[in-house]
Write a protein that holds these residues in place. Structure first.
Motif, PDB file in Angstrom:
ATOM      1  N   ASP A   8      -0.496  -6.872  -4.446  1.00 19.02           N
ATOM      2  CA  ASP A   8      -1.767  -6.339  -3.627  1.00 19.02           C
ATOM      3  C   ASP A   8      -1.468  -5.659  -2.337  1.00 19.02           C
ATOM      4  O   ASP A   8      -1.884  -5.451  -1.456  1.00 19.02           O
ATOM      5  CB  ASP A   8      -2.756  -7.373  -3.327  1.00 19.02           C
ATOM      6  CG  ASP A   8      -3.771  -7.047  -4.180  1.00 19.02           C
ATOM      7  OD1 ASP A   8      -4.177  -6.111  -4.789  1.00 19.02           O
ATOM      8  OD2 ASP A   8      -4.969  -8.137  -4.151  1.00 19.02           O
ATOM      9  N   ASP A   9       0.200  -5.422  -2.275  1.00 25.69           N
ATOM     10  CA  ASP A   9       0.471  -4.725  -1.234  1.00 25.69           C
ATOM     11  C   ASP A   9       0.180  -3.399  -1.035  1.00 25.69           C
ATOM     12  O   ASP A   9       0.664  -2.627  -1.746  1.00 25.69           O
ATOM     13  CB  ASP A   9       1.986  -4.956  -0.932  1.00 25.69           C
ATOM     14  CG  ASP A   9       2.507  -5.827  -0.456  1.00 25.69           C
ATOM     15  OD1 ASP A   9       1.797  -6.621   0.219  1.00 25.69           O
ATOM     16  OD2 ASP A   9       3.836  -6.304  -0.123  1.00 25.69           O
ATOM     17  N   ILE A  10      -0.864  -2.885  -0.337  1.00 23.78           N
ATOM     18  CA  ILE A  10      -1.418  -1.517  -0.237  1.00 23.78           C
ATOM     19  C   ILE A  10      -0.671  -0.960   0.511  1.00 23.78           C
ATOM     20  O   ILE A  10      -0.415  -1.258   1.922  1.00 23.78           O
ATOM     21  CB  ILE A  10      -2.868  -1.757   0.066  1.00 23.78           C
ATOM     22  CG1 ILE A  10      -3.623  -2.324  -1.365  1.00 23.78           C
ATOM     23  CG2 ILE A  10      -3.515  -0.233   0.193  1.00 23.78           C
ATOM     24  CD1 ILE A  10      -4.890  -2.736  -1.053  1.00 23.78           C
ATOM     25  N   ASP A  11      -0.345   0.177   0.401  1.00 18.26           N
ATOM     26  CA  ASP A  11       0.614   1.064   1.252  1.00 18.26           C
ATOM     27  C   ASP A  11      -0.381   2.070   1.864  1.00 18.26           C
ATOM     28  O   ASP A  11      -1.205   2.649   1.257  1.00 18.26           O
ATOM     29  CB  ASP A  11       1.564   1.974   0.331  1.00 18.26           C
ATOM     30  CG  ASP A  11       2.371   2.878   1.081  1.00 18.26           C
ATOM     31  OD1 ASP A  11       2.717   2.245   2.385  1.00 18.26           O
ATOM     32  OD2 ASP A  11       2.347   4.002   0.776  1.00 18.26           O
ATOM     33  N   VAL A  12      -0.466   1.960   3.179  1.00 19.44           N
ATOM     34  CA  VAL A  12      -1.508   2.845   4.102  1.00 19.44           C
ATOM     35  C   VAL A  12      -1.354   4.237   3.620  1.00 19.44           C
ATOM     36  O   VAL A  12      -2.101   4.931   3.486  1.00 19.44           O
ATOM     37  CB  VAL A  12      -1.498   2.610   5.567  1.00 19.44           C
ATOM     38  CG1 VAL A  12      -2.265   3.182   6.273  1.00 19.44           C
ATOM     39  CG2 VAL A  12      -1.843   0.691   5.713  1.00 19.44           C
ATOM     40  N   LYS A  13      -0.054   4.527   3.859  1.00 18.25           N
ATOM     41  CA  LYS A  13       0.163   6.203   3.747  1.00 18.25           C
ATOM     42  C   LYS A  13      -0.500   6.620   2.008  1.00 18.25           C
ATOM     43  O   LYS A  13      -1.034   7.592   2.153  1.00 18.25           O
ATOM     44  CB  LYS A  13       1.684   6.297   3.649  1.00 18.25           C
ATOM     45  CG  LYS A  13       2.378   7.602   3.456  1.00 18.25           C
ATOM     46  CD  LYS A  13       3.538   7.580   3.768  1.00 18.25           C
ATOM     47  CE  LYS A  13       4.058   9.288   3.518  1.00 18.25           C
ATOM     48  NZ  LYS A  13       5.538   9.354   3.929  1.00 18.25           N
ATOM     49  N   GLU A  14      -0.315   5.755   1.112  1.00 13.47           N
ATOM     50  CA  GLU A  14      -0.297   6.260  -0.280  1.00 13.47           C
ATOM     51  C   GLU A  14      -1.938   6.233  -0.019  1.00 13.47           C
ATOM     52  O   GLU A  14      -2.505   7.276  -0.568  1.00 13.47           O
ATOM     53  CB  GLU A  14       0.051   5.121  -1.338  1.00 13.47           C
ATOM     54  CG  GLU A  14       0.408   5.758  -2.557  1.00 13.47           C
ATOM     55  CD  GLU A  14       1.013   4.821  -3.414  1.00 13.47           C
ATOM     56  OE1 GLU A  14       0.411   4.517  -4.324  1.00 13.47           O
ATOM     57  OE2 GLU A  14       2.107   4.217  -3.018  1.00 13.47           O
ATOM     58  N   ALA A  15      -2.559   5.117   0.527  1.00 14.35           N
ATOM     59  CA  ALA A  15      -3.983   5.092   0.275  1.00 14.35           C
ATOM     60  C   ALA A  15      -4.592   6.295   1.109  1.00 14.35           C
ATOM     61  O   ALA A  15      -5.571   6.939   0.392  1.00 14.35           O
ATOM     62  CB  ALA A  15      -4.383   3.688   0.972  1.00 14.35           C
ATOM     63  N   LEU A  16      -4.051   6.714   2.307  1.00 16.71           N
ATOM     64  CA  LEU A  16      -4.716   7.929   3.174  1.00 16.71           C
ATOM     65  C   LEU A  16      -4.637   9.157   1.948  1.00 16.71           C
ATOM     66  O   LEU A  16      -5.512   9.872   1.810  1.00 16.71           O
ATOM     67  CB  LEU A  16      -3.908   8.038   4.262  1.00 16.71           C
ATOM     68  CG  LEU A  16      -4.216   7.078   5.432  1.00 16.71           C
ATOM     69  CD1 LEU A  16      -3.156   7.086   6.454  1.00 16.71           C
ATOM     70  CD2 LEU A  16      -5.587   7.488   5.898  1.00 16.71           C
TER      71      LEU A  16
END
Lengths: 702, 563
Positions: free
Chosen positions: B253-261
């Motif tokens: 569940d480690d969400i990568d902020v960069k990827e999310a953006l």
């Protein structure tokens, strides 16, 4: 104003002198010793724990200045001493060309917010600026962070006003700007007296930058307090017990002292309300009332409505509203008073302190009989007005007590009695008694239905009969009002007008209020505030504790013999003193003064504290005053003394003495003729509207 | 503003039957300037050229405006753009018929214009005890277009930590920037949500339970949301999270902020495009989704969570970090790259994405296909869809769309679409105690002021008096008079700062009113603000600014914790 006796003393030298004098009398002073905490046992001081060991003692005085707050909290049972420090700056200069002499007067320029005095031939000048810098909010550990630096930018306004007042000082050379924090309290009065929680724990702190001037007197009163159990003057205004834990929030103190410090040099006007630290305690109806134009005052943290500004009416801005003359709310309060007299008003009086005293056996009655001067052994449902007296017969509290059932009493006292009365009751309750004392202030919203139509409004909301036959004056009944059950309805008001007090469990407050307002519409109901209440009660000669009555006034001195039952068969506190007083006569007498030649529109108003002159001689001071819209005159309450013309000694005051005098009230140097009365104006109670005065508009809903 | 105005848009003022209302309102220097317009390419003037010229009149030596480079001559559209004598005639003609307009604004009037859109948000705190690395933000916008095409958004993520702030610069209308300002943060927030939360929300929707709130918006009353499209937007968003749920591999569940953006930006643009293709039975909505898709918007969004700052940028708005050096001076750190012709790597990217034979046509006159200034943007399906698709959608679309020549116009040399993407470039920055604030602003600001000046003005404004070294007497011979003089001087310096309660307003005041000495000239400010609607756009662009202030104590504490 030039005060030739004015003097300058150095606080350090005074402290040293006092210390050496004390040492000579056997006092031991421990230098460089810090107090860890005060040790207590069973609510009494037993000693002090210091970083160098324990010291046993019976009394402890917390005079820790700006650290008094923290020291109070360090106790096992924390003692809240509400005060907060602000940075305080003063300037030192090199001597003038011709150095100032030691007889140079001290100068205070209140407009410029500065003081100036001689310092080694130069000047010392500081002030109380409009934007203070509170300091040490987080406590002692801040000491290291703030090294109390000079802040010239902050001092600039004061420097400007110094040079504006004395431009020639421009060439003086600066020695330094000293930053020396001073401590302030939430109401600009110092804090002294015994803690309500721990016996033997005394406080003297929060001198609001006047420590050296007040120190001598404050020390004397505190010494009397410790030795005799009470000081020789009324110091309620300074008593630690006027505050509770509720004023102890650091945020509250920080914000409040920022308002208090500039006040030192501000013009203090009557009926001034603090603007900071507000909306702390409110009634559940606060928002409703506020939306209807309520303007608020604060007592013991509780917001109370002063009056209601009708829609479309504008009051002056805060700064412009400051006055010693007729205030801008005059007409508003007049219409509220009129409505109380002719129709019905509702006043939110939730701030009153409410206690319940219950026991399994008869202890409740026994204890109360001992503590209160009136006879409380009355049938269930009766309400008794009674004083809670001290040994000297003086009022520690003035309250109304309803007997809910055989073993349970409901006690209503003034708002600021919450801590004091609690402490008094606790102190006089036997430790082993199974008496249950509960503070239910927060549990009830109190609505006062006041006026001739109050009975009509209440009848519509309840099936219980409300007529005077079924519900005579000074009775308390639990009944339903609207949908809400269990409302304590009392047939009494605090003003002498007909009406009811409703003590409503808070969750029903909005419901009951809404019902009262909607049913009351056809009777012309409206909201009213404390200013209307004040006018009503003063014109009816109702004295209030805290304003007219204090610990040094007895029931006999204010015409309340009827509320004292010397023969009730219990030797209640103060009985002895009252017996003696009855025999010897009283030395002061509360009277009501109706001003005769006072022009309400043009003359300065009496507020309180105006000197009373009897046959041209000073006879006392007023304690409260209000404009009576019914008498169309100003009414003042105040004590008449009889000072011997030759010796100045106090002599017995008889009713005859009061009645036979010619009186004048001195308002700011102008004397106004006044008629003294020992009993209220009878016509106020039988006021009926004359037929020919009825107008068509009286038929309108209001 | 960055679009190449479509020929139609330029044609309109010239062919319009009613003459523009500028003549009497123009100050003398601007009238002198009018003959110059005739020889210029109009699109060049769009934006800052006029502004720069104005400056030129004041100080000729410094006249090397950047915009000369940015807005290249554009002969292809010269016919549309040359106002020729018409303009002059109008100005002359108007002179006789119009009553003289009161031109100068008083300082209070100027303030009321500048402050009309200002908004401040302080992260709730109780007397100095604040756990957020963001103290709060000030934002404001000054329209040049009527209606304004810029948008701004700010919101706190409620199901994850962090705060989102963004500025959006619309072109060819405000429909796209409006839609992006409403929707993008939801896409980002959803992309950041852990799997369980997504499931929980989906289940709540499915079973009709109350939904978890995702965003707490911080809006100025003028920042509106479209009520009509709310349902449609929600459905698209829901489809997105349903896909996220389905795609979840359950690994971490480690969400990568960069990827999310990046995902959020791309997904929203995709949804905008799809919605326009599918259409909507409701004719109002149908027209709305088409307007959104055919207009465009750039976006510059910051996500702040503790010390982690991500800036996602698409287009030519800019994020600038204000850093206070140890000596108290200010320096600017750019946290985004402009996606336009001044950016070599963008030019490179475009050339690589299209066949060699298009190398010359893909960017012409510093514009994408000779038309569009930003090289990345939301919407603008004219640069994304195939010609077939464009024609089909327009033909089946409502009449309003068919009548609009701009939408019908197919860009020249349009061989290998898509030419445009909404994919953002994400820059990560770890906040340090010396990072005091972040400025997000549309190009309307950056065109008029150098970044270094912007950061200095905001820095000095925010720190106020504190940046002045405290005075100490220690050891010197100072008289009361001297000290008083010094203090009065220091106070006077500060008073100009206190005029504004909002850092963004303060910045706009400078951007619009600065004279050659770098101080606000009231007369100039008043002239700029009293330009009639039709003219304002020639002197300045819409300006939108968000200034986010960081809490150095909290940032410092984070740093210490991790050390």
């Amino acid at each position: 104003m030039h005060v030739p006796e004015d003097a300058v003393v150095s606080s350090a030298d005074v402290a040293l002198a006092l210390a050496s004098a004390a040492s000579q009398n056997g006092v031991q002073i421990y230098d460089r010793t810090s107090v860890v905490h005060v040790m207590t046992k069973k609510g009494e001081v037993t000693g002090v724990e210091t970083d160098k060991g324990q010291i046993e003692c019976q009394y402890f005085v917390n005079c820790a200045g700006q650290w008094a707050y923290e020291l109070g909290l360090s106790n096992e049972e924390p003692i809240s001493i509400p005060l907060h420090a602000c940075e305080h700056f003063y300037l030192l200069t090199r001597p003038l060309e011709t150095p100032l002499q030691s007889n140079t007067p001290n100068i205070v320029d209140a407009d410029g917010r500065i003081y100036i005095r001689n310092w080694q031939g130069g000047i010392l000048s500081g002030g109380f600026e409009k934007t203070p810098k509170p300091i040490f909010t987080e406590g002692k550990n801040q000491l290291e962070i703030h090294n109390l630096q000079e802040d010239w930018d902050h001092f600039e306004p004061l420097l400007s006003s110094l040079l504006r007042r004395m431009p020639d000082l421009e060439t003086l050379e600066i020695v330094k700007l000293v930053n020396c924090p001073e401590t302030f309290t939430p109401d600009m009065r110092c804090i002294m007296g015994e803690s309500p929680l721990v016996k033997g724990y005394y406080v003297l702190a929060g001198m609001n930058s006047a420590g050296l001037s007040f120190g001598g007197g404050a020390g004397r009163y505190l010494a009397e307090w410790m030795v005799d159990g009470y000081p020789s003057e009324n110091v309620w205004e300074l008593d630690l017990k006027r505050f509770g834990a509720l004023q102890s929030s650091r945020t509250f103190l920080r914000h409040r002292v920022m308002e208090v410090m500039p006040l030192l040099y501000d013009l203090k006007v009557p009926r001034w309300d603090f603007q900071t630290g507000r909306q702390l305690r409110t009634s559940p109806l606060y928002d409703r009332l506020d939306a209807q134009g309520a303007r608020w005052m604060e007592k013991h943290g509780f917001e109370r409505p002063k009056y209601f500004v009708p829609p479309g009416k504008d009051l002056l801005a805060l700064e412009q509203s400051k006055t010693f003359y007729k205030p801008d709310w005059f007409d508003i309060v007049e219409s509220e008073v009129k409505c109380c007299k002719e129709a019905v008003c509702v006043i939110d009086m939730s701030s009153f302190t409410k206690f319940e005293i219950t026991s399994t056996g008869d202890q409740a009655l026994e204890t109360l009989q001992y503590l209160f001067s009136n006879d409380l052994d009355v049938p269930v449902g009766h309400i008794v007005h009674t004083g809670m007296l001290n040994e000297g017969g003086g009022y520690e509290n003035d309250c109304s007590i309803a007997r809910l059932n055989k073993r349970s009493f409901f006690m209503i006292s003034p708002t600021d009695q919450q801590v004091h009365c609690w402490a008094w009751l606790k102190k006089h309750m036997r430790l082993d008694s199974d008496l249950i004392l509960e503070d239910v202030t927060w549990k009830y919203t109190a609505l006062n239905l006041i006026g001739p139509r109050a009975v009509d409004v209440l009848s519509e909301l309840s099936y219980a009969p409300i007529t005077p036959d079924h519900f005579p004056s000074l009775f308390c009944k639990e009944m339903s009002v609207g949908y809400a059950n269990g409302i304590r309805v009392m047939s009494m008001t605090h003003t002498g007008e007909p009406g009811f007090m409703l003590y409503i469990p808070i969750e029903y407050a909005l419901h009951v209020y809404n019902e009262v307002m909607s049913v009351g519409q056809k009777y012309g109901i409206r909201n009213a505030g404390y200013y209307a209440l004040r006018s009503l009660r003063i014109e009816k000669f109702f004295a209030f504790w805290g304003q007219d009555l204090n610990t040094l006034t007895t029931p006999l001195e204010c015409g309340r013999e009827s509320r004292v039952k010397l023969d009730k068969g219990v030797d209640f506190i103060g009985r002895e003193a009252l017996l003696q007083q009855r025999q010897n006569g009283v030395y002061k007498r509360l009277a009501m003064f109706v001003l005769d030649d006072h022009d309400t529109d043009l003359d300065l108003w009496p507020w309180w504290g105006e000197p009373i002159y009897r046959n041209g001689l000073y006879a006392g001071k007023t304690t409260s005053s209000a404009y009576s819209y019914t008498l169309e005159r100003h009414v003042c309450l105040g004590f008449v003394h009889h000072f011997s013309e030759n010796t100045g000694e106090e002599q017995v005051v008889t009713a005859d003495f009061v009645n036979r005098g010619e009186y004048e009230i001195d308002i700011a140097g102008q004397r106004f003729q006044a008629k003294a009365r020992l009993y209220p104006v009878a016509s106020l109670y039988t006021h009926k509207r004359r037929k020919e005065d009825v107008e068509l508009s009286d038929l309108h809903g209001k | 503003m960055c679009v190449c105005p479509g020929p139609r848009r330029i044609g309109i003022p010239v062919r319009s039957s009613s003459p523009p209302l500028f003549s009497d309102a123009m100050p003398a220097p601007t009238q002198l300037f009018f003959p110059l317009i005739r020889n210029c390419e109009l699109s060049r003037l769009y934006g800052t050229a006029c502004y720069c010229h104005h400056r030129h009149l004041c100080c000729p030596s410094s006249y090397v405006p950047q915009s000369h480079l940015r807005y290249a001559p554009h002969p292809a559209y010269a016919t549309f753009c040359r106002p020729k004598e018409n303009w002059w005639q109008y100005t002359q003609g108007r002179r006789y018929v119009s009553t003289p307009q009161k031109f100068h604004l008083t300082p209070p009037q100027v303030n009321s214009i500048l402050k009309a859109n200002e908004y401040s948000f302080k992260v709730p705190e109780f007397d100095g005890k604040n756990v957020s690395s963001v103290l709060g933000f000030d934002s404001n916008q000054l329209p040049a277009n009527a209606p304004i095409e810029d948008r701004r958004s700010a919101a706190t993520c409620l199901q994850t930590r962090g705060m989102l702030l963004g500025v959006f610069d619309g072109h060819a209308g405000c429909a796209c920037s409006q839609a992006v300002s409403e929707r993008l943060f939801y896409y980002i927030a959803v992309s950041l949500l852990p799997h369980e939360t997504l499931l929980e929300i989906e289940n709540a929707v499915e079973s009709g339970r109350a939904l978890l709130p995702i965003l707490q918006w911080h809006k100025h009353p003028n920042d509106y949301f479209s009520k009509e499209a709310s349902k449609l937007y929600f459905n698209s968003l829901r489809t997105y999270w349903q896909e996220l749920i389905d795609l979840n591999t359950g690994e971490s569940d480690d969400i990568d902020v960069k990827e999310a953006l990046i995902n959020a930006f791309k997904r929203l643009d995709n949804d905008i495009s799809l919605e326009a293709q599918v259409g909507d039975p409701n004719s109002f909505l149908n027209y709305l989704v088409l307007r959104v898709a055919f207009s465009g918007a750039t976006a510059c969004v910051a996500h702040v969570d503790g010390v982690n700052l991500h800036v996602a940028n698409t287009g030519d708005s800019r994020a600038m970090l204000g850093v206070q050096e140890e000596d108290g001076s200010w320096s600017a750190v750019t946290l985004s790259n402009d996606h336009n012709a001044q950016n070599e790597s963008e030019l490179e990217r475009l050339k690589l994405e299209h066949p060699k034979n298009e190398a010359k046509s893909v960017v012409k006159q510093d514009r994408l296909l000779g038309l569009l200034m930003p090289f990345r943007a939301f919407g603008d399906v004219k640069f994304k869809w195939s010609i077939d698709l464009q024609k089909r959608v327009i033909e089946s679309g409502p009449d309003q769309l068919n009548d609009n020549e701009y939408t019908k116009f197919i860009p020249p040399n349009y061989y290998t679409p898509p030419y445009l993407t909404a994919e953002p470039e994400v820059i990560y920055h770890r906040l340090r105690p010396q990072d005091k604030f972040l400025i997000l602003a549309t190009d309307g600001l950056w065109e008029t002021m150098h970044r270094q000046d912007v950061v200095r003005i905001v820095g000095e404004y925010l720190t106020g008096m504190h940046h002045q070294q405290p005075i100490a007497v220690g050891g010197y011979k100072v008289t009361l008079g001297q000290m008083h003089g010094l203090l009065t001087e220091r106070r006077a310096k500060m008073s100009s700062v206190f005029e504004d309660q909002n850092a963004a307003t303060h910045l706009i005041r400078h951007a619009v009113g600065n004279n050659e000495f770098g101080t606000v000239d009231h007369e100039r400010l008043s002239k700029m603000l009293s330009l009639p609607e039709e003219l304002a756009r020639m002197y300045r662009d819409d300006i939108t600014i968000i200034v986010v202030q960081f809490n150095s104590h909290v940032v410092g504490a984070y740093q210490n914790q991790e050390q």
